[in-house]
Write an enzyme that holds these catalytic residues in place. Structure first.
Site, short mmCIF file in Angstrom:
data_model
loop_
_atom_site.label_atom_id
_atom_site.label_comp_id
_atom_site.label_asym_id
_atom_site.label_seq_id
_atom_site.Cartn_x
_atom_site.Cartn_y
_atom_site.Cartn_z
N ASP A 1 54.26 27.16 31.28
CA ASP A 1 55.68 26.92 31.59
C ASP A 1 56.43 28.04 31.15
O ASP A 1 56.26 29.06 30.19
CB ASP A 1 56.17 25.79 30.65
N HIS B 1 59.23 28.69 29.79
CA HIS B 1 59.73 28.76 28.30
C HIS B 1 58.59 28.47 27.42
O HIS B 1 57.57 28.09 27.56
CB HIS B 1 60.62 27.52 28.31
N ASP C 1 58.42 25.98 36.49
CA ASP C 1 59.50 26.72 36.43
C ASP C 1 59.20 28.22 36.11
O ASP C 1 60.12 28.95 36.03
CB ASP C 1 60.40 26.21 35.08
N HIS D 1 58.47 21.11 24.00
CA HIS D 1 59.43 21.83 23.02
C HIS D 1 59.44 20.64 21.80
O HIS D 1 60.34 20.87 20.79
CB HIS D 1 60.80 21.74 23.62
#
Ligand code: ZN
Length: 369
Positions: free
Chosen positions: A180, A182, A268, A143
């Protein structure tokens, strides 16, 4: 050829403070102090399972080192590096930028230790000491932007590895696969106008960051077509992810023909994760790994470097890590003890909405140069 593995105890000392999961503890709101979802237990327990299961005996340990400021500057601004250093030197530590990325005193040194380890792993892969490798680093990186830390990420770990491979080892084209849950917004942003890096992110639609990771984000200028987003509604299981790989990810890589593949490996997307709502299981992750290894053998002499990202189930993340690394090195020493429960959920079947989303994403492969 062997599989590399990186972990250091200091990665577990990265201190994300007292939290109520992902928000600040606040007695006035009834939020009892506890730990941050981004906690050392998940990653430390992956490492411990790899040791206890004996898988460690089949891996080549890669030693970490501190990345230099010059190496960080390949991606980040001097302002951002100085900001993180100042926060890291202060008595109570600080935050990387968005006020949800806390770290304790000395966080800069822990982050650069992981990044230097990734660069060492790049060196080991590019000089053929190892075929592929898994860097179990913390804090995560996908990120982080060039000038801003966010989403638990201080620096852009994977992007820094890519720049190193290109500048030091002359690797020209690199693909990043981000599984991931996200959106890998940081990696995408850093290479948005760069035609030499194809970023592919498979993520739960509308989760984090908000308004990010849409199919319409395809890169710009010379890099148009080299950002590929596959947003999916919550609830996609093993079969759905396999279809995503068969219909979008693998055709994209075959069209782009990279010389090396990076994976932003977040667990995740797993069935027990507290932050994601996807249903991947350890065996599901292993199948995706196998598919990537096949395509890496076609174009990249097997070169795959996985950098660890999210994954917040302290109980189940270790089995995902174990399954992925077993696949990478071809030594199967432990089965997922949860498989009898989680691999048989009917929700692994691909439904109509998932099929439509995957079909739409598959059209984007045509724009890859
Ligand atoms: Zn994540």
């Amino acid at each position: 050829m062997a599989t590399g593995y990186l972990y250091h105890e200091l990665f577990g000392w990265h201190d994300t403070g007292t939290f109520a999961g992902e928000i600040s503890a606040d007695p006035k709101k009834g939020l009892q102090p506890y730990s941050n979802f981004e906690h050392s237990d998940t990653k430390r327990r992956i490492h411990e399972l790899i040791v206890v299961s004996g898988l460690i005996n089949h891996l080549v340990r890669i030693e970490p080192r501190h990345a230099t400021e010059k190496e960080l500057l390949r991606v980040h601004t001097q302002r951002h590096i100085d900001f993180i250093k100042t926060q890291s030197d202060s008595r109570m530590g600080g935050d990387a930028g968005d006020l949800t990325t806390p770290f304790g005193k000395g966080g800069y040194e822990i982050a650069t230790l992981g990044i230097g380890g990734i660069l060492n792993m790049v060196d080991a892969i590019c000089t053929k000491k190892i075929k592929n490798g898994y860097a179990l680093v913390r804090p995560p990186g996908h990120h982080a932007l060039a000038d801003f830390g966010m989403g638990y990420c201080l620096f852009a770990n994977g992007a820094l590895g890519i720049k190193h491979a290109q500048e030091i080892h002359g690797i020209k084209k690199i693909a990043v696969v981000d599984w991931d849950v996200h959106h890998g917004n940081g990696t995408q942003d850093i290479f948005y106008s760069d035609p030499s890096v194809l970023t592919i992110s498979i993520h739960q639609d509308g989760l984090y960051p908000l308004n990010s990771g849409m199919r319409s984000e395809q890169g710009e200028k010379a890099g148009f077509g080299t950002s590929l987003n596959i947003p999916l509604q919550a609830g996609v299981g093993n079969n759905g992810y396999e279809k995503v790989f068969d219909d979008v990810v693998l055709p994209a890589i075959r069209k782009f023909k990279p010389e090396m593949i990076f994976v932003a490996s977040g667990f995740d997307s797993c069935v027990y994760d507290p932050l994601g709502r996807m249903l991947l299981t350890a065996n599901g992750y292993a199948k995706l790994t196998k598919k990537l290894m096949e395509v890496a053998d076609e174009f990249c002499e097997g070169k795959i470097l996985m950098t660890h990202e999210g994954g917040y189930s302290a109980i189940y993340s270790p089995f995902c890590g174990q399954a992925v690394i077993q696949e990478m090195c071809g030594k199967y020493v432990l089965d997922d003890p949860f498989a009898g429960i989680v691999d048989t959920y009917p929700s692994h079947r691909v439904n109509l909405v998932q099929e439509q989303e995957i079909n739409e994403a598959a059209k984007l492969v045509l724009d890859i140069p």
